[in-house]
Design a protein around this motif. Structure first.
Motif, PDB file in Angstrom:
ATOM      1  N   ASN A  27       0.823  -1.206   0.000  1.00  0.00           N
ATOM      2  CA  ASN A  27       0.000   0.000   0.000  1.00  0.00           C
ATOM      3  C   ASN A  27       0.860   1.260   0.000  1.00  0.00           C
ATOM      4  OD1 ASN A  27       0.908  -0.704   2.575  1.00  0.00           O
ATOM      5  ND2 ASN A  27      -0.848   0.212   3.600  1.00  0.00           N
ATOM      6  N   ALA A  31       0.760   4.254  -2.826  1.00  0.00           N
ATOM      7  CA  ALA A  31       0.578   5.654  -2.425  1.00  0.00           C
ATOM      8  C   ALA A  31       1.676   6.540  -3.006  1.00  0.00           C
ATOM      9  CB  ALA A  31       0.557   5.758  -0.906  1.00  0.00           C
ATOM     10  N   CYS A  34       1.077   6.927  -6.722  1.00  0.00           N
ATOM     11  CA  CYS A  34      -0.016   7.870  -6.965  1.00  0.00           C
ATOM     12  C   CYS A  34       0.474   9.313  -6.811  1.00  0.00           C
ATOM     13  CB  CYS A  34      -1.170   7.609  -5.999  1.00  0.00           C
ATOM     14  SG  CYS A  34      -2.105   6.106  -6.346  1.00  0.00           S
ATOM     15  N   ILE A 100      -2.546  13.255   0.151  1.00  0.00           N
ATOM     16  CA  ILE A 100      -3.146  11.946  -0.118  1.00  0.00           C
ATOM     17  C   ILE A 100      -3.486  11.246   1.192  1.00  0.00           C
ATOM     18  CG2 ILE A 100      -2.637   9.608  -0.968  1.00  0.00           C
ATOM     19  CD1 ILE A 100      -1.166  10.873  -3.291  1.00  0.00           C
ATOM     20  N   ALA A 106      -6.772   6.157   2.233  1.00  0.00           N
ATOM     21  CA  ALA A 106      -5.431   6.216   1.643  1.00  0.00           C
ATOM     22  C   ALA A 106      -4.358   6.002   2.702  1.00  0.00           C
ATOM     23  CB  ALA A 106      -5.222   7.548   0.938  1.00  0.00           C
TER      24      ALA A 106
END
Length: 240
Positions: A27, A31, A34, A100, A106
């Motif tokens: 994850n 992140a 992104c 984010i 998130a």
């Protein structure tokens, strides 16, 4: 009550093998990817068909770039203007990563010391190399402040050396600690909102206020990281 620290756990999303080597996508990886893609997209949109009368994205991009340019000039003089892309990228990436993390589902990459220390260590090593390349052995003069009595020189060198080596640690801990503390408070208040029933509007009001405050902190921490980078760059370029 849900564990407020659970939001900082790194877990595998999927993994795959290439030529016998296993790769894990977490994850945290998603992140950061992104954040990179958002930064790339915004830069492309801001720089695509630059207009005399700019659109909203171009205005934001120019405002941030001018802020970084002014910050560099004020902190490290005009000799530092070649490092605008570095400071701009650091500020934008940290700001987007912090932002984010404010999305409920998130992951906050800047809440992990491993991420922030990697950024701080990169800045520390790069600026140290710049200092030695530009000044040679004279760069070591930053370990001895001007006007220091000879008898105190050995002690001051040791103190300044520890302070210099502590730069990446202070940079990384400051950013990670602020993002972690803020998100823990928001998580606790969000839990109270859910568990308080019809009285949940009271913690919800406080949650809304603190969310706005966290948005401010996200931008402030990116700015502080950039300011300190410029200050360290000034030492390397001007031997302050």
């Amino acid at each position: 009550m849900l564990n407020p620290l659970q939001q900082f756990e790194i877990y595998s999303v999927f993994n795959f093998s290439i030529a016998g080597h296993n790769f894990v996508i977490t994850n945290s990886t998603i992140a950061m990817l992104c954040a990179y893609l958002i930064l790339l997209m915004l830069c492309c949109v801001a720089c695509f068909k630059v207009r005399l009368i700019p659109n909203k994205v171009q205005v934001c991009g120019e405002a941030i770039f001018e802020m970084i340019d002014g910050l560099l000039y004020a902190t490290a003089s005009k000799n530092s203007q070649n490092f605008r892309p570095l400071v701009f990228t650091l500020f934008s990436f940290i700001l987007i990563s912090n932002s984010i993390g404010l999305i409920p589902i998130a992951f906050t990459t800047t809440s992990h010391i491993s991420i922030t220390f990697a950024l701080a260590a990169f800045v520390f090593v790069l600026i140290t190399l710049i200092g030695f390349i530009k000044n040679g052995v004279k760069y070591l003069q930053i370990l001895l402040p001007k006007g220091t009595p000879i008898i105190l020189a050995p002690l001051m060198i040791v103190i300044e050396l520890f302070a210099y080596l502590a730069r990446p640690v202070s940079l990384s801990i400051r950013l990670a600690a602020n993002m972690t503390a803020g998100h823990v408070v928001l998580k606790v208040l969000a839990t109270f909102v859910i568990s308080s029933g019809f009285l949940g509007f009271l913690p919800f009001i406080l949650l809304t206020i603190l969310t706005g405050f966290e948005i401010f902190i996200a931008a402030l921490q990116a700015y502080i990281f950039s300011v300190l980078t410029c200050a360290y760059l000034s030492d390397a370029l001007n031997l302050h």
